[in-house]
Write a protein that holds these residues in place. Structure first.
Motif: not given
Lengths: 352, 321
Positions: A18-44
């Protein structure tokens, strides 16, 4: 392979995947959404995950005993609205008292569920489907269609969700997230080491055996429901803090995300197996999905369909794959027991 | 024997309560006794009544289908979406029914052949099918169906009866025969009362369950289309939350949530009771919200009361011995 089998349990493999799946999901969303890797995203994501996690921990206890609580969304909404109204009318109220009232209110609703399930012998789905409607209905009737607004709340409550407990550089670890972490740690240790909490596993994995060795079955199921209600009450307070503006619709549908989190997190719907940390991972997965799909805009409508698919896959993989793994592990254990020399220095392991 | 007399007692109780509610309604409002109000009373939740018929089979078979309301919404949305894409409405209706059958096959596959609990599978369905409906319709409301479709949904067809009511009556007769006078009906009872015994006696449990769940979803899809016809427009949240009423109706009708017990006569009586209760509360200006939690209370009581009754009976027997 034998080393693997001796040191890692099937449940841990599941959490790892499941942990791996979470990482994959983050990578996929990161490539689709601009500025995904930000503290704002993390906080939300973190504030959303925090609320789901707290309720999911309570739900885990209930599901462990082979029951389910569908009323958690209504309990959280009820608490958020009433404590919100209370604080709006008495701005000077002690923050600790407000939290205590939230938990007590939730626990009281859990008591109703627990009594009817445990002593009335009515299946949990029926009871909580009923109280889902009743708690929400009572709330709508009593509220008179008024809402709690942010400007009627005291400053400490408005500031709470942005309160930065552990600043690490630009990264905020905010209050709500810390509450959720504390709850997870307490309950993870509790369910692992406290003898009373181990009984949840006993009741769920083999009710007949638990009955025969004289466990107070009804009381255990009752306690699970009360704890679940109390945590849903706490989540109600967190909803109040996070959103500020509370209508009678607050928390509607929360039970679906929570049940999804618990099941995806590897808590077995047949009861008796699963861990609090797994439920938290499940909540993180759901939180990432909810918040990221929201960011993708148009695909917001895909959320429910994906959630349903995820639950189905989680339940199916548990039933099919995990069962195989467990058999494999049991066989290794058996072999080990047949050769006594190697067992002498093995510590006793508790199975979960 | 005691189970049989217990069942009879439950239905008698339902009948007495029903008559009391009818009498109260009659005294409460002068509008109650009128063909118009009676048709209205049926018409207002006729779709839920239709779905409750097939839900009876599922619960007697010791399973539960939480996804029916979402399948209703899915079928309505599939129909509206394909119609909006330019397909003729009859084709759209066929596709909608097909989507219901597909949803049912999906439920049945996981429950009957993989062996997952129906609660978990249909809960996933409740979320997932609603999700597919939302993907199709998003946050729009699709309307503007041809005149004949809306007319069928809203106007009387035979005498004062609408198409939905006619379909309900036909289905009630058909399902009553199917459940109480056919081999399939007996198999549903056998599977519900003891699934192990059924397996060892060579009953094809998988097929029976598949029939139950596909039937349940297909009927739900039909009900969803009828609902769309009555409202004249479709949204993503069409029929949201209907499972509460549907399951309440079945359990209040004396069908045991543990499977193997219950009949359509009881469900019919409980349908009438709930309809009259809602109608009476409506005439007495009680809001839909209050009605909802009265129904929630009924749901719990309909299982709690027989349990308590049995408990008391057991204690009494114990004392006599």
């Amino acid at each position: 392979m034998n080393w693997v089998r001796r040191h890692i349990r099937p449940e841990q493999i599941r959490e790892l995947s499941l942990f791996m799946l979470i990482i994959v999901a983050v990578l996929v969303f990161g490539s689709l959404i601009d500025g995904y890797y930000s503290f704002r995203t993390f906080n939300r994501i973190a504030s959303s995950v925090a609320i789901i996690t707290v309720v999911a921990v309570g739900q885990t206890l209930v599901v462990l005993t082979r029951n389910i609580d569908l009323s958690v969304g209504s309990i959280a909404g009820f608490t958020a609205y009433f404590v919100g109204t209370l604080i709006a009318n008495h701005n000077g109220i002690n923050p600790v008292l407000a939290v205590v009232i939230s938990i007590a209110l939730g626990a009281a609703m859990g008591v109703v569920n627990g009594v009817i399930v445990a002593w009335g012998r009515v299946p949990a789905v029926v009871v909580t489907l009923g109280t889902l409607a009743i708690y929400r209905g009572v709330l709508v009737d009593l509220s008179g269609a008024k809402t709690v607004t942010t400007d009627s709340l005291p400053q400490w409550l408005v500031d709470l969700p942005r309160l930065n407990v552990v600043p690490i550089g630009d990264l905020d670890i905010r209050a709500l997230f810390v509450i959720a972490l504390v709850i997870v740690v307490i309950f993870q240790f509790g369910t692992s080491y406290l003898s009373f909490a181990r009984r949840f596993y006993a009741v769920g994995s083999n009710p007949e055996a638990a009955q025969l060795i004289g466990l107070p079955m009804k009381r255990i199921v009752f306690v699970a429901f009360v704890a679940c209600g109390a945590l849903a009450g706490l989540a109600g307070f967190m909803i109040l803090a996070r959103f500020g503006n509370i209508t009678v619709e607050a928390g509607r549908g929360l039970e679906l995300s929570v049940v999804a989190a618990v099941v995806v997190g590897g808590v077995n719907v047949f009861g008796g197996s699963g861990r609090v940390t797994g439920a938290m991972l499940g909540a993180i997965m759901i939180g990432i999905l909810e918040q990221s799909l929201f960011r993708l805009g148009i695909s917001e409508f895909w959320r429910d369909a994906l959630l349903g698919l995820l639950i189905l896959l989680a339940v199916a993989s548990d039933a099919v794959i995990l069962q195989r793994l467990n058999q494999l592990w049991a066989r290794t254990e058996l072999k080990r027991l047949e050769t006594p020399a190697s067992t002498s220095n093995e510590p006793e392991r508790s199975r979960s | 024997m005691s189970a049989l007399s217990g069942l009879k007692r439950w239905e008698t109780l339902l009948l007495v309560v029903l008559l009391a509610v009818v009498a109260l309604n009659g005294i409460e409002s002068k509008y109650y006794w009128g063909v118009g109000n009676f048709v209205n009373l049926f018409q207002l939740s006729i779709e839920k009544s239709i779905v409750a018929l097939m839900m009876t089979f599922v619960i007697i078979g010791a399973d539960i289908d939480l996804s029916v309301a979402s399948v209703m919404g899915l079928a309505a949305c599939v129909m509206a979406w394909t119609f909006q894409q330019g397909a003729p409405l009859p084709l759209a209706i066929l596709l909608a029914l097909g989507s219901g059958v597909l949803a049912g096959l999906n439920n049945a596959f996981w429950i009957a052949y993989v062996g997952l609990p129906s609660l978990a599978v249909t809960l996933a369905g409740l979320i997932g099918y609603r999700g597919v409906a939302r993907i199709l319709v998003e946050d729009r409301a699709i309307g503007g169906f041809p005149e004949w479709f809306n007319t069928l949904g809203q106007q009387a067809l035979i005498g004062p009866l609408t198409l939905s009511i006619v379909i309900f009556v036909l289905l009630f007769g058909f399902f009553a025969i199917l459940l109480h006078a056919s081999a399939f009906g007996r198999l549903v009872y056998v599977v519900g009362s003891n699934i192990q015994a059924a397996r060892y006696s060579g009953v094809r449990v998988g097929l029976v369950k598949t029939a139950m769940f596909v039937g349940s979803a297909a009927v739900a899809a039909l009900a969803g289309i009828l609902y769309a016809a009555r409202l004249g427009s479709v949204r993503g949240d069409t029929a949201d939350g209907f499972e509460l009423d549907i399951i309440t109706t079945v359990l209040l009708g004396g069908v045991s949530i543990f499977g193997g017990k219950g009949n359509l006569v009881g469900v019919g009586l409980s349908l009438l009771l709930i309809l009259n209760l809602r109608n009476g509360m409506g005439l007495a200006d009680i809001t839909g919200n209050t009605q909802n939690y009265v129904i929630g209370g009924l749901l719990i009581l309909s299982v709690l009361i027989p349990n308590l009754y049995q408990e008391i009976q057991n204690r009494w027997k114990g004392r006599k011995q």
